[in-house]
Design a protein around this motif. Sequence first.
Motif, mmCIF file in Angstrom:
data_model
loop_
_atom_site.group_PDB
_atom_site.id
_atom_site.type_symbol
_atom_site.label_atom_id
_atom_site.label_comp_id
_atom_site.label_asym_id
_atom_site.label_seq_id
_atom_site.Cartn_x
_atom_site.Cartn_y
_atom_site.Cartn_z
ATOM 1 N N HIS A 180 0.835 -1.205 0.000
ATOM 2 C CA HIS A 180 0.000 0.000 0.000
ATOM 3 C C HIS A 180 0.872 1.258 0.000
ATOM 4 O O HIS A 180 0.583 2.226 -0.719
ATOM 5 N N ALA A 181 1.955 1.235 0.781
ATOM 6 C CA ALA A 181 2.845 2.394 0.839
ATOM 7 C C ALA A 181 3.494 2.660 -0.511
ATOM 8 O O ALA A 181 3.590 3.816 -0.955
ATOM 9 N N VAL A 182 3.925 1.597 -1.198
ATOM 10 C CA VAL A 182 4.577 1.765 -2.497
ATOM 11 C C VAL A 182 3.604 2.333 -3.520
ATOM 12 O O VAL A 182 3.966 3.193 -4.328
ATOM 13 N N VAL A 210 10.980 -0.571 3.062
ATOM 14 C CA VAL A 210 11.073 -0.570 1.598
ATOM 15 C C VAL A 210 12.381 -1.212 1.152
ATOM 16 O O VAL A 210 12.403 -2.029 0.215
ATOM 17 N N VAL A 211 13.466 -0.883 1.818
ATOM 18 C CA VAL A 211 14.755 -1.481 1.477
ATOM 19 C C VAL A 211 14.726 -2.990 1.723
ATOM 20 O O VAL A 211 15.230 -3.784 0.922
ATOM 21 N N ALA A 212 14.109 -3.405 2.843
ATOM 22 C CA ALA A 212 14.046 -4.834 3.167
ATOM 23 C C ALA A 212 13.257 -5.609 2.119
ATOM 24 O O ALA A 212 13.660 -6.698 1.701
ATOM 25 N N THR A 220 13.824 5.563 -4.877
ATOM 26 C CA THR A 220 14.207 4.811 -6.072
ATOM 27 C C THR A 220 13.131 3.841 -6.520
ATOM 28 O O THR A 220 12.965 3.585 -7.709
ATOM 29 N N VAL A 221 12.370 3.306 -5.581
ATOM 30 C CA VAL A 221 11.408 2.255 -5.909
ATOM 31 C C VAL A 221 10.346 2.738 -6.887
ATOM 32 O O VAL A 221 9.814 1.949 -7.673
ATOM 33 N N PRO A 225 11.265 -0.856 -12.895
ATOM 34 C CA PRO A 225 10.534 -1.261 -14.109
ATOM 35 C C PRO A 225 9.247 -2.013 -13.823
ATOM 36 O O PRO A 225 8.301 -1.942 -14.609
ATOM 37 N N PHE A 226 9.180 -2.742 -12.704
ATOM 38 C CA PHE A 226 7.975 -3.515 -12.425
ATOM 39 C C PHE A 226 6.747 -2.623 -12.288
ATOM 40 O O PHE A 226 5.614 -3.077 -12.442
ATOM 41 N N LEU A 227 6.958 -1.345 -12.034
ATOM 42 C CA LEU A 227 5.837 -0.435 -11.857
ATOM 43 C C LEU A 227 5.124 -0.142 -13.173
ATOM 44 O O LEU A 227 4.041 0.420 -13.189
ATOM 45 N N ALA A 228 5.726 -0.525 -14.284
ATOM 46 C CA ALA A 228 5.122 -0.258 -15.595
ATOM 47 C C ALA A 228 4.279 -1.423 -16.098
ATOM 48 O O ALA A 228 3.973 -1.506 -17.273
#
Length: 240
Positions: A180-182, A210-212, A220-221, A225-228
């Motif tokens: 949800h945060a991302v 987020v780093v974990a 950076t997240v 690319p997965f966000l596309a």
Amino acid sequence: MVPHPGLTLVLEFGAGQPIVDDVAGPRPWGSLVAGLGFGFGGAVLVRGENVECVQVRLSPAIARAVLGVSPADLDGAVVSLDDLWGREAARIRERLGEVSSWEERFALTDALLARRHGAATAVDAEVAWAWHRILAGRGLVRIDALAAELGWSRKRLWSRFRSQLGMQPKLAAKLVRFDHAVHRLVAGEGAARVAADGGYADQSHLHRDVVAFAGVTPGTVVDEPFLAVDDTAWPTRAAR
């Protein structure tokens, strides 16, 4: 691959094959299933050329019914769909390749999932209820409170949840909260606001989570690319 609170089913039918690069090294795959939380720590890359596929996010509460294997058996790893479905995996690949439109491919996929789900047994109702409560609460739930509402001990909930969904309930809640945060970070919201509204102690706490999970920082997240994958699930910069 960034961990997601669902199993990922990839039905591949194109000329190319996705290549999954994890601790075992780069390997070509056809259709595959990635377990709950696959990609933890940013340790998995997926790439390929001329890859065509339908990607489905499966709730762990129905994954066993659809896949024929428990999420716990996958243990967050990736497996070939051929190993799970045998010849049916090849048949669905052929059918997806024969039709000419994405609407037809989505309809075929919907029919396949509905048929498989209707012929099998899902997880215990209490476990499914706990999972849906975690989702509805965006990960901001106390596991003790869930157990109490069920009339179970914490140990019993932990055991049933882990054995059927493949993840401890506390870690599942953290994964849902992270997801949800991302989404909010990608939508352009500031990290401080996301941390405050998302149940994190402070911005540093959000940063650590987020780093974990993703192996990269909150700043950076948003460009991973997965966000596309698609504009509906993940807003693009242009949409913002």
